[in-house]
Design an enzyme around this catalytic site. Sequence first.
Site, PDB file in Angstrom:
ATOM      1  N   ASN A   1      79.376  61.885   6.963  1.00 52.93           N
ATOM      2  CA  ASN A   1      80.524  61.013   7.239  1.00 52.93           C
ATOM      3  C   ASN A   1      80.203  60.228   8.498  1.00 52.93           C
ATOM      4  O   ASN A   1      80.272  60.762   9.607  1.00 52.93           O
ATOM      5  CB  ASN A   1      81.786  61.879   7.437  1.00 52.93           C
ATOM      6  CG  ASN A   1      82.979  61.045   7.887  1.00 52.93           C
ATOM      7  OD1 ASN A   1      82.936  59.817   7.859  1.00 52.93           O
ATOM      8  ND2 ASN A   1      84.037  61.721   8.302  1.00 52.93           N
TER       9      ASN A   1
ATOM     10  N   HIS B   1      91.074  63.218   5.855  1.00 47.01           N
ATOM     11  CA  HIS B   1      90.373  63.624   7.077  1.00 47.01           C
ATOM     12  C   HIS B   1      91.387  63.710   8.224  1.00 47.01           C
ATOM     13  O   HIS B   1      92.322  62.924   8.288  1.00 47.01           O
ATOM     14  CB  HIS B   1      89.271  62.616   7.401  1.00 47.01           C
ATOM     15  CG  HIS B   1      88.332  63.102   8.451  1.00 47.01           C
ATOM     16  ND1 HIS B   1      88.648  63.106   9.789  1.00 47.01           N
ATOM     17  CD2 HIS B   1      87.086  63.641   8.356  1.00 47.01           C
ATOM     18  CE1 HIS B   1      87.633  63.615  10.472  1.00 47.01           C
ATOM     19  NE2 HIS B   1      86.678  63.943   9.625  1.00 47.01           N
TER      20      HIS B   1
ATOM     21  N   GLU C   1      87.773  71.554   7.925  1.00 42.00           N
ATOM     22  CA  GLU C   1      87.298  71.055   9.214  1.00 42.00           C
ATOM     23  C   GLU C   1      88.322  71.396  10.292  1.00 42.00           C
ATOM     24  O   GLU C   1      89.321  70.682  10.448  1.00 42.00           O
ATOM     25  CB  GLU C   1      87.124  69.532   9.166  1.00 42.00           C
ATOM     26  CG  GLU C   1      86.120  69.049   8.151  1.00 42.00           C
ATOM     27  CD  GLU C   1      85.591  67.669   8.509  1.00 42.00           C
ATOM     28  OE1 GLU C   1      84.367  67.540   8.551  1.00 42.00           O
ATOM     29  OE2 GLU C   1      86.383  66.753   8.754  1.00 42.00           O
TER      30      GLU C   1
ATOM     31  N   GLY D   1      83.575  66.814  16.538  1.00 39.64           N
ATOM     32  CA  GLY D   1      83.075  65.952  17.607  1.00 39.64           C
ATOM     33  C   GLY D   1      83.101  66.603  18.977  1.00 39.64           C
ATOM     34  O   GLY D   1      82.905  65.937  19.991  1.00 39.64           O
TER      35      GLY D   1
ATOM     36  N   SER E   1      81.105  69.808  14.059  1.00 40.26           N
ATOM     37  CA  SER E   1      79.932  70.084  14.902  1.00 40.26           C
ATOM     38  C   SER E   1      78.859  70.878  14.178  1.00 40.26           C
ATOM     39  O   SER E   1      78.135  71.670  14.790  1.00 40.26           O
ATOM     40  CB  SER E   1      80.350  70.797  16.197  1.00 40.26           C
ATOM     41  OG  SER E   1      81.207  69.968  16.950  1.00 40.26           O
TER      42      SER E   1
HETATM   43  P1  13P Z   1      81.251  66.154  13.740  1.00 42.82           P
HETATM   44  O1  13P Z   1      80.140  66.690  12.874  1.00 42.82           O
HETATM   45  O2  13P Z   1      80.837  64.960  14.557  1.00 42.82           O
HETATM   46  O3  13P Z   1      81.904  67.232  14.540  1.00 42.82           O
HETATM   47  O4  13P Z   1      82.361  65.589  12.734  1.00 42.82           O
HETATM   48  C1  13P Z   1      82.793  66.385  11.701  1.00 42.82           C
HETATM   49  C2  13P Z   1      83.618  65.554  10.794  1.00 42.82           C
HETATM   50  O5  13P Z   1      84.725  65.184  11.117  1.00 42.82           O
HETATM   51  C3  13P Z   1      83.033  65.180   9.491  1.00 42.82           C
HETATM   52  O6  13P Z   1      83.994  64.645   8.652  1.00 42.82           O
END
Ligand code: 13P
Length: 261
Positions: free
Chosen positions: A10, A99, A171, A177, A217
Amino acid sequence: MMKPKIVIGNWKMNKNFDEAENLICEIGEKLENYNLETEVVLCPPLVYAELVTDIADQDNAQFYAGVQNVSEYENGAYTGEVSAEMLASMNVAFCIVGHSERRKYFGETNDIVLKKMLRLLANDIVPVMCCGESLDERKSGSHFDVVKKQIEESIYNLTPEQMERTMIAYEPIWAIGTGETATPAQAQEMLAFIRSLIEKKFGTEMAVSTYILYGGSCNAKNALELFSQQDVDGGLIGGASLKADDFIKIIEAGETVCKDN
Ligand code: 13P
């Protein structure tokens, strides 16, 4: 026996046109020599979807084309929106829905998530439905209830035939992030719980076959341990999908787990 893994990149709102083209080509070229069991999906910003579908449509393609969002409406007077039918006509095969960033910044409710899923399913695009709790919700111990409600108010409204063509990504918002990954045990615990919810509504066979991914992450270093968990069928990758080498290491982790089982 474990299913082959699915690794979805993504990209969120990153990369200009040239950068996007270069990254797609780089991933395509680097994967050329692989004979992958793992399914790979690239979800660049919508405006670059054709860069991915052009390659994904080729016979020896190693990845599928995906996008990050779709309109809840059919075609018509909805300025700025893109319909599931348009995506299908470009051979987009997967679409992320619900999301946490869309829920937070764009007011996407479970009801809207469901409408989007139904538009996608009607056009033979696989919805990847995201769910997950905030840090406060985790700290207060309500994370299972939060995820249950997200699943019940969207997924539970699908027919079995629609459910068969749907994927789920857990998630936890506190892991997105932030560099803070859910521990493999935390990921496994929640994914097993989600699978039990699918089993309750749709039966054991559906629960076993449904793809449930972890995101937050997930990177080249921790992917192997996460993917080794019984209920983790793959990953939804944000930041680490923006660098070809990191992304490919995550795909390799999927391959390793698949071959070891
Ligand atoms: P990160 O891998 O940057 O933490 O993001 C995860 C995410 O939101 C994927 O949809």
